[in-house]
Enzyme design. Structure first.
Site, PDB file in Angstrom:
ATOM      1  N   ASP A 610      54.939 -56.959   6.959  1.00 45.04           N
ATOM      2  CA  ASP A 610      55.287 -57.171   5.481  1.00 45.04           C
ATOM      3  C   ASP A 610      56.520 -58.468   5.491  1.00 45.04           C
ATOM      4  OD1 ASP A 610      56.377 -57.135   2.766  1.00 45.04           O
ATOM      5  OD2 ASP A 610      57.932 -56.625   3.828  1.00 45.04           O
ATOM      6  N   HIS A 613      55.715 -64.495   7.764  1.00 42.16           N
ATOM      7  CA  HIS A 613      56.088 -65.580   7.883  1.00 42.16           C
ATOM      8  C   HIS A 613      57.708 -65.977   8.034  1.00 42.16           C
ATOM      9  CE1 HIS A 613      56.011 -65.042   3.540  1.00 42.16           C
ATOM     10  NE2 HIS A 613      56.923 -65.991   3.374  1.00 42.16           N
ATOM     11  N   ASP A 732      50.458 -56.894  -4.291  1.00 43.31           N
ATOM     12  CA  ASP A 732      51.067 -57.908  -4.636  1.00 43.31           C
ATOM     13  C   ASP A 732      50.761 -59.081  -6.095  1.00 43.31           C
ATOM     14  OD1 ASP A 732      50.026 -59.202  -2.815  1.00 43.31           O
ATOM     15  OD2 ASP A 732      51.898 -59.089  -2.127  1.00 43.31           O
TER      16      ASP A 732
END
Length: 1594
Positions: A610, A613, A732
């Site tokens: 999760d 980045h 999402d």
């Protein structure tokens, strides 16, 4: 502003100091459990044991070869390698060319456990690279397990004692995933009743076979009810579940806000505390996951949250150091104060008469203006600036107390206050400058400031008051930009607060949070306040994200001001975790999170990282290493938002991410969707050829040095792009109803399943949920619909997901994507069987349309297609009444299509199937067909790739010239003009008629499957090239009978392909046939070569192939005037045929390298005998013209021939016997010119020994003649004086002189041609006098003959000549000694002018010192040309090194290295010379004399062939007297670095040779021969010298 990606990449790197490829089928079933049994051996140990065990493997070992660049690093495209699972161990071979810089005391390092044992990130195995300069360097890594590894090469740098680290490369090995096998979804072309049902055995599933469904556990109810979800998921064809986090949730109830990482969410366990127990529910959950795996064939993938924890995690109170607070991150102090001010301001709105509900932009404006005023009262500027009052006092106190530190920085006296402020800022003496850690935290220590002002304001003396005031003026200037910074930061913060306030409470698409209260302040708080006491310690920064942020920068750390400027889109329920630089920075947190990830790895098959980045790289690397220690076959995926493919690859390679999540929902139209499908899901294009053409058979020595040698298949690796996990929709993102249309879920969902990648979806997508569900607020439960009436598109997914997995298991790796209007067509094919499936999808990017649209009927050549299934979705309403307890989808019904019959057709290109979209095929529809190529010969691949070796085995070198090469001029000449090179539309004519001509474009096409190349298009359009290939060989069988066999082999295969393969497969089979033929022909050439070539590296082989390239038989040029014979071309394409093909000088400069070093002794002998027979006037011809009309104007040619006779005698078997061979003489003894068929021709014979003696004797006597047929008919450019040839020996020195100002008797033979510029008839470089290379060649010959004569192997003792009026014998030794005694004095130009008197020099015209003259004794008026620095002296050094004083020689060579050497050759003139003009253009007929009509041919352009002599000379002198004296490899590495450009050039140029010359700095010269015999030859000479130094040559 975000930093440029390239800078970010550099920052991260700084921080993280034809043969079929055998495949172990991933579908191979096993009845054993997928869980790896425990064993004391590590996977690396098992891999080593496999390769060391006795006994052959059933299949050849796969060897994936990665070639490194010369600097020891992979090129950009190969910096990341993705490798397949090690179902059976295989090898990664890292290859480096011999002699490249990285091999200089090179050490290969990798953290792959080469020596066995457990993997540790920071433990590196080392392998010393071999120092053999004649063979490629390779490191074989035995691969037996999954993981992410790094490697690099470390080697000696340019400066003595330094070491260079090459660029890092990364290889990631896919995990071995096992799941339950399933029954085929189809039976006899229809959907089977029990299709995709679970079977008892397990199967290895490749990543491309994963079909993943995301489930949110909080919507599933307690664990006992999960079985029905497992059954539904499995029935829909999925084989892996992606679980959002299952750990105990925080107060927000978001799965991603984890309260306790080591315990599972209690609500999952139905209130049964026994299920949770001491392990936090781990055992119970793993039992459930085992049920999913073993009963339903579902693997499990879980989110791993590393960046943050829930704001109510109880352990935060005990460990506040785990978060970012002002106590441990002081620059957050003003951000906390601002955040607190927002909370206080929000709670006091009513009392201040401000609105608490936001209903208009005016309300927003009013609140922000009021807050601005509120903040100004808090004097936040004090965090930025220096306190003027305190600064004044500190300086005055220091002055009064005499505590002054003298200023030691730059001169400051009498500077302006602006200049002084800049100096003190840059000095670093302003402590806390821009740190924002506390109010007035920026300051300068009083004693330092006092010393500074005393030095600056010298006129103020010791007046402390005045000096303190002066310091205040400086501080005021320092503060100006700091006030500006505060103003700017405040403005940005207010803007961001205003935008967030507007979005959360006013915007239509915002969350509409309602009234502002203490609990719901104006904007979300940036800090979680754990305790009221000690707010600096217990106020922890919340996590979030920033638009376009640098993913490698932590926005919580200084110098980021993201929290102060309110740039973070914050998650108020998540505290950002502070890991620091490593475990020692925060031991408790690292230990805790390590337990978290290892616990998950023990129970789940995969991780989704999760917020990847924003995960610090070192954190991700370390924690994933720990997870893989617990589960070596852990599958890791992530979604990245870096905005850069380069950055994506960095995260993938460092973290060992197996798949990057991509989403079809991001496409904005069908064209973009087709691009994404092509990019992430194509696999290989239909008719791909890399697997069939680029692999090679070999033998694999044991990687550890122990164990048996095994058969292997070497597979070149081109590097990888990150593998895709391709979602139709992620959990999402907005639903398709919100973004496109609900109907598009069916069409896009179908398209994704046809991707050759891992694929994913969410339950809500399949069930047609109308809107994105809120993970935090949503409390309802899923409805289990299975494949029933209300299951949305689930029934289609049942088929499509099953097909997706089956296609991956069975190797349907080839694909084709076609987009036309709103249609997208994907065809997947199994390349061996040519069975496939084709999907036609009508996308629905726009709502409301039911129109069929348009797509051209789909023609499938030579293919039969059978309809399997098709459907569209009928949605009766887009408004779903919200059920208070159950999540339901839109009322959509999947409407099955009636069968679509695919008719068969026939046209000029052959049979075809034609798929026509039915009249009713509304947007959102799809249909699937089974395809099978008709008439394809299943043995075609094998037939095309076998038998070539035998077919080409009996070809001799001349036959191979026809097969492999032949330029246009050669082929036309040999075939009477009938055949020339082949022209391909779009790229023009190939440079060769033979296989090398085809291989140049094919190498690129085959390696990269570039089926869009013009050649592939041409092959699909027709079979003209097929006919050309074999017909040109059959045409020449009468002359070259051995061509019949390869011609037959080629024709049989090409005709079979024409008859059986559809057009789209022609490029593949053409490439197989040509590449197999080429490999066999090339192998035949190499195997007929010397051991030097046979055992050499690619560069040696490529150069050796130039001997085949240049040695062929044409009609118009021969070594026999009466019949065609093979002869050596000087270069191509200009010297292909006729009188211009065979040049005496070129032949004998080229003969040693192209013939003797390669082992073509017969070819060498034939040329020696032919030219020896033409001896006339003591010379051999420069232009042979088939011995019919030879021209004698070359002073150096006989000396080159004598050198080659010497070389032949020393190198050929029984080479000395050539001296006794007899040749008939072309001309009478009196040198009378006669025609070749005149009775006086060939009327007497001489032995080669006699010819050698005659050359020396004629020179000793002096040679004086006028060329036969002198005048314009012989040479229309030359002046009359130039036809007079005069050569004589100066017996005071032994040096031979010759030539005049109007002829050019050496290789620098450009005759002026421009009347306009006034250079016609004037040589560009006459070199009359004694050229240095002739003197060297003479010395070499005399030394050799003296040795032979003394040994009784040469019947002559010397030459008769008249000296001092008396004729006497001058022995070879006496003549040689004369040269030895005079050479340095005559040729050397001393570096020290004071030594000029010791040498024959004219000081006034010396241009450069420390060199050897190019000529000694140039003609009157041209004495300066003696002193021109040219590349000819290394020739003399090579053949007669004894002439040179070593120190002088080495100095001159180093100057040549610095001044004359270019990328591919040697400058023909020093760039400081006035005659230097480096750009050759023979077409230029301007008025500039120096360059008109190419007069500067040898006055600057860089010629290839002198480079080889330079290298040989440098090798000799530097290894004996220079830097290589102690260690010869020092010299060899330097010289091999010089070869990097020629090595690269010959590999990539279509002519596959080294050019005649280039312009300045290696620039292309259009008038140069593209490949020149002597350019390749002299490099072979050098490499052969190096080879003789190798232990392998002994």
């Amino acid at each position: 502003m975000p930093k440029p990606v390239t800078k970010a990449v550099k920052k991260a790197k700084a921080v993280l100091t034809s043969v079929k490829i055998p495949k172990t089928s991933p579908s191979q079933s096993t009845t054993s459990s997928p869980l790896t049994p425990k064993t004391p051996k590590t996977p690396a140990d098992e891999g080593i044991e496999f390769f060391e065990s006795v006994g052959k493997a059933d299949e050849p070992i796969r060897v994936y070869e990665l070639r490194l660049d010369p600097d020891g690093g992979p090129n950009k495209d190969r910096s990341y390698m993705r490798l397949p699972p090690a179902y059976t161990p295989y090898v990664v071979r890292v290859t480096l060319d011999a002699g490249t810089p990285a091999s200089r005391n090179g050490i290969f390092k990798t953290n792959f456990p080469l020596d066995g044992g457990r993997f540790e990130r920071d433990r590196f195995a080392e392998r010393k690279l071999p120092t053999d300069f004649s063979a490629p360097i390779q490191i074989d890594l035995p691969i037996s397990h999954a993981g992410a590894f790094v490697y690099w090469i470390e080697y000696d740098g340019e400066t003595r004692g330094s070491r260079t680290k090459g660029r890092e490369g990364y290889f990631n090995i896919d995990p071995v995933l096992k799941t339950k096998a399933r029954k085929p979804i189809l039976s006899d072309g229809t959907i089977a009743q029990d299709g995709s049902a679970i079977k008892p055995d397990y199967v290895n599933i490749p990543l491309d076979g994963l079909s993943i469904l995301t489930l949110v556990s909080k919507w599933m109810g307690p664990i006992p009810s999960w079985r029905e979800y497992f059954a539904e998921t499995s029935a829909r064809g999925y084989n892996m579940i992606h679980w959002t986090p299952l750990q105990e949730r925080g107060e927000s109830d978001s799965p991603y806000s984890i309260r306790n990482q080591l315990a599972y969410e209690p609500s999952m366990f139905s209130g049964d505390k026994a299920d949770i127990s001491a392990d936090g529910g781990k055992a119970r959950l793993e039992e459930v996951l085992k049920t999913a795996r073993e009963e339903y064939g579902l693997l499990s993938l879980t989110d791993v949250v590393l960046n943050h924890t829930a704001n109510d995690s109880p352990w935060l109170v005990d460990h506040p150091e785990a978060g970012f607070s002002p106590a441990n991150t002081p620059h957050l102090t003003p951000a906390l104060e601002l955040d607190t001010a927002i909370l206080e301001f929000s709670s006091g709105l009513s009392s201040a008469g401000l609105p608490t509900s936001v209903s208009s932009k005016q309300d927003v404006k009013l609140l922000i203006e009021a807050f601005d005023a509120y903040m100004k009262e808090r004097t936040m500027w004090q965090y930025y600036v220096l306190d003027v009052t305190r600064e004044r006092k500190a300086v005055k106190d220091a002055l009064d107390n005499k505590e002054v530190v003298a200023w030691s920085g730059p001169e400051v006296a009498f500077k302006t206050v602006v200049e002084l402020a800049a100096i003190i800022r840059e000095s670093g003496q302003v402590q806390g400058y821009r740190k924002l850690e506390k109010r007035f935290g920026a300051h300068v220590a009083g004693p330092i400031a006092a010393g500074f002002v005393k030095a600056a304001f010298v006129n103020l003396g010791d007046d402390s008051e005045s000096l303190a005031d002066a310091w205040v003026r400086v501080v005021d200037v320092i503060n100006v930009p700091l006030y500006e910074e505060w103003t700017e930061d405040t403005k940005v913060a207010l803007d961001n607060i205003q935008n967030r306030l507007k979005y959360t409470r006013l915007d239509a698409h915002g969350p509409k949070l309602g009234p502002i209260t203490t609990k719901l302040p104006m904007v979300e708080p940036y800090f979680t306040r754990l305790k009221e006491s000690d707010p600096l310690t217990y106020s922890l920064a919340n996590n979030g994200w920033i638009w376009n942020a640098d993913p490698l920068s932590n926005f919580a750390l200084w110098p980021s001001k993201a929290y102060l400027r309110r740039e973070v889109i914050v998650w108020g329920d998540c505290v950002k975790l502070r890991y620091g630089d490593g475990p020692s920075s925060n031991p408790w947190l690292w230990e805790y999170m390590t337990k978290y990830v290892t616990s998950l790895a023990e129970g789940f098959e995969g991780f989704r990282i999760d917020n990847c980045h924003s995960t610090p790289l070192h954190v991700g690397v370390t924690l994933l290493d720990a997870a893989r220690a617990a589960n070596p076959n852990l599958y890791v995926c992530a979604e990245l938002f870096t905005g850069s493919e380069e950055m994506d690859t960095m995260f993938v390679s460092r973290l060992g991410i197996n798949s990057l999540i991509r989403e079809a929902g991001n496409a904005w139209d069908p064209k973009e969707l087709s691009r994404l499908l092509y990019r992430h899901g194509l696999g290989k294009p239909l008719g791909s050829m890399d697997g069939a053409c680029m692999t090679s058979k070999g033998e694999l020595p044991p990687p550890t040095g122990k164990g048996p040698t095994r058969d292997c298949i070497v597979i070149p690796h081109n590097g990888s792009v990150p593998h895709a996990l391709f979602y139709d929709l992620t959990h999402d993102n907005e639903s398709y109803l919100e973004k496109r249309s609900a109907e598009d879920a069916l069409s896009t969902g179908a398209l994704i399943t046809f991707s050759f990648s891992a694929i994913g979806s969410v339950k809500g997508f399949d069930d047609l949920y109308p809107k994105l569900l809120n993970l935090v607020a949503e409390k309802r439960k899923y409805e289990v619909t299975n494949l029933g009436e209300h299951s949305g598109i689930a029934k289609a997914k049942h088929l499509l997901n099953a097909l997706h997995t089956e296609m991956a298991l069975n190797g349907y790796e080839e694909g084709h994507v076609h987009q036309e209007n709103d249609y997208i067509v994907i065809h997947r094919v199994q390349p061996s069987t040519q069975k496939g499936y084709i999907l036609v999808a009508h996308t629905a990017f726009h709502k409301g349309s039911r129109d069929r649209g348009f797509i051209t009927p789909i023609k499938l050549r030579s293919t039969k297609a059978k309809f399997i299934y098709g459907a569209h979705i009928d949605i009766t309403s887009y408004d779903v009444e919200k059920d208070p307890s159950t999540l339901r989808g839109l009322p959509g019904k999947l409407i099955d299509m009636p069968e679509v019959v695919v008719p068969q057709g026939l046209d000029g290109e052959g049979p075809y199937a034609e798929i026509v979209v039915p009249d009713y095929f509304p947007p959102g529809s799809f249909m699937v067909f089974e395809t099978h190529l008709q008439g394809i010969d299943n043995t075609l691949d094998t037939f095309c790739s076998q038998g070539a070796e035998a077919a080409f085995a009996n070809l001799n070198l001349v036959d191979l010239n026809v097969v492999l090469h032949r330029a246009e001029g050669e082929e036309r000449d040999a075939t009477g003009g009938e055949i020339g090179t082949y022209a391909v539309p779009g790229i023009g004519s190939l440079v060769y008629c033979g296989l090398e001509g085809w291989m140049h474009p094919l190498r690129h096409i085959m390696r990269y499957n570039d089926l869009g190349h013009p050649l592939c298009g041409h092959l699909r359009e027709g079979t003209w090239a097929f006919d050309y290939i074999h017909s040109r060989l059959f045409t020449q069988v009468d002359v070259f009978p051995a061509l019949a066999q390869p011609a037959k082999w080629l024709k049989e295969r090409l005709e079979r392909v024409k008859e059986t393969a559809p057009p789209f497969l022609r490029p593949k089979y053409f490439a197989i046939i040509i590449s197999e033929a080429y490999k066999s022909a090339r192998r035949a050439a190499i195997e007929q070569s010397s051991n030097f070539v046979l055992s050499g590296h690619d560069f040696t082989h490529n150069l050796a192939l130039c001997s085949i390239q240049m040695y062929g038989q044409v009609v118009s040029a021969s070594l026999d005037p009466g019949k065609p014979t093979p002869s050596l071309a000087a270069g191509l394409p200009h010297f292909a045929s006729g009188w211009a093909r065979c040049w005496g000088r070129d032949v004998f400069i080229s003969l040693r390298g192209l013939f003797l070093t390669t082992g073509n002794f017969e070819g060498a002998r034939a040329h020696i005998l032919a030219f020896a027979s033409t001896l006339k006037h003591g010379l051999i011809p420069n232009l042979l013209d088939s011995l019919r009309s030879p021209r004698y104007n070359s002073r150096d040619s006989p000396w080159w021939m004598l050198q080659n006779i010497q070389d032949y005698a020393n190198m050929a078997p029984d080479g000395l016997s050539i001296l006794s061979e007899s040749v008939k003489r072309r001309f009478p003894k009196d040198d009378t010119w006669v025609a070749w068929d005149d009775p006086a021709a060939y009327n007497y014979s001489s032995t080669i020994a006699e010819i050698v003696q005659e050359i020396l004797q004629r020179h000793a006597d002096g040679i004086h003649f006028r060329e036969y047929n002198a005048g314009p008919n012989l040479d229309m450019q030359m002046k009359d004086e130039g036809f007079s040839i005069d050569i004589q020996v100066d017996w005071s020195t032994g040096i031979i002189f010759g030539g005049n100002a109007y002829n050019c008797g050496t290789w620098m033979d450009k005759m002026g041609e421009s009347e306009r510029a006034g250079n016609k008839g004037l040589p560009g470089t006459p070199r009359d006098g004694a050229p240095v290379e002739i003197t060297g060649l003479l010395k070499s010959t005399l030394r050799w003959l003296d040795e032979l004569s003394r040994a009784g192997k040469f019947q002559f003792k010397g030459v008769e000549t008249e000296i001092g009026g008396k004729r006497r014998l001058v022995t070879y030794k006496e003549w040689s000694d004369l040269l030895q005694a005079s050479f340095e004095k005559c040729y050397y130009v001393p570096a020290d002018p004071h030594k000029d008197a010791e040498y024959n020099v004219k000081s006034s015209i010396i241009n450069r010192r420390g060199i050897y003259k190019d000529v000694y004794g140039s003609g009157a008026g041209r004495e300066w040309s003696d002193y021109q620095f040219r590349p000819n002296f290394p020739i003399a050094m090579t053949v007669a090194p004894e002439l040179f004083e070593p120190e002088h020689a080495l100095g001159a060579l180093k100057l040549a290295d610095e001044v004359l050497r270019g990328p591919l050759g040697m400058k023909t003139l020093d760039h400081t010379d006035l005659q230097y003009h480096p750009h050759y253009d023979n077409a230029n007929d301007g008025t500039e004399r120096a360059v008109a009509k190419g007069w500067n041919y040898h006055n600057g352009p860089e010629w290839g062939w002198p480079l080889g002599y330079f290298l040989r000379a440098y090798l000799h002198f530097d290894s004996k007297f220079g830097s290589g004296k102690e260690d010869r490899t020092q010299t060899l590495h330097h010289l091999h670095r010089i070869l990097l450009k020629p090595r690269e050039y010959i590999q990539n140029d279509p002519w596959a040779g080294i050019p005649e010359l280039t312009n300045k700095d290696g620039a292309h010269c259009r008038d140069s021969c593209a490949t020149q015999a002597w350019s390749a030859s002299t490099l072979l000479d050098f490499l052969e010298e190096v080879h003789k130094m190798s232990p392998r040559a002994a």
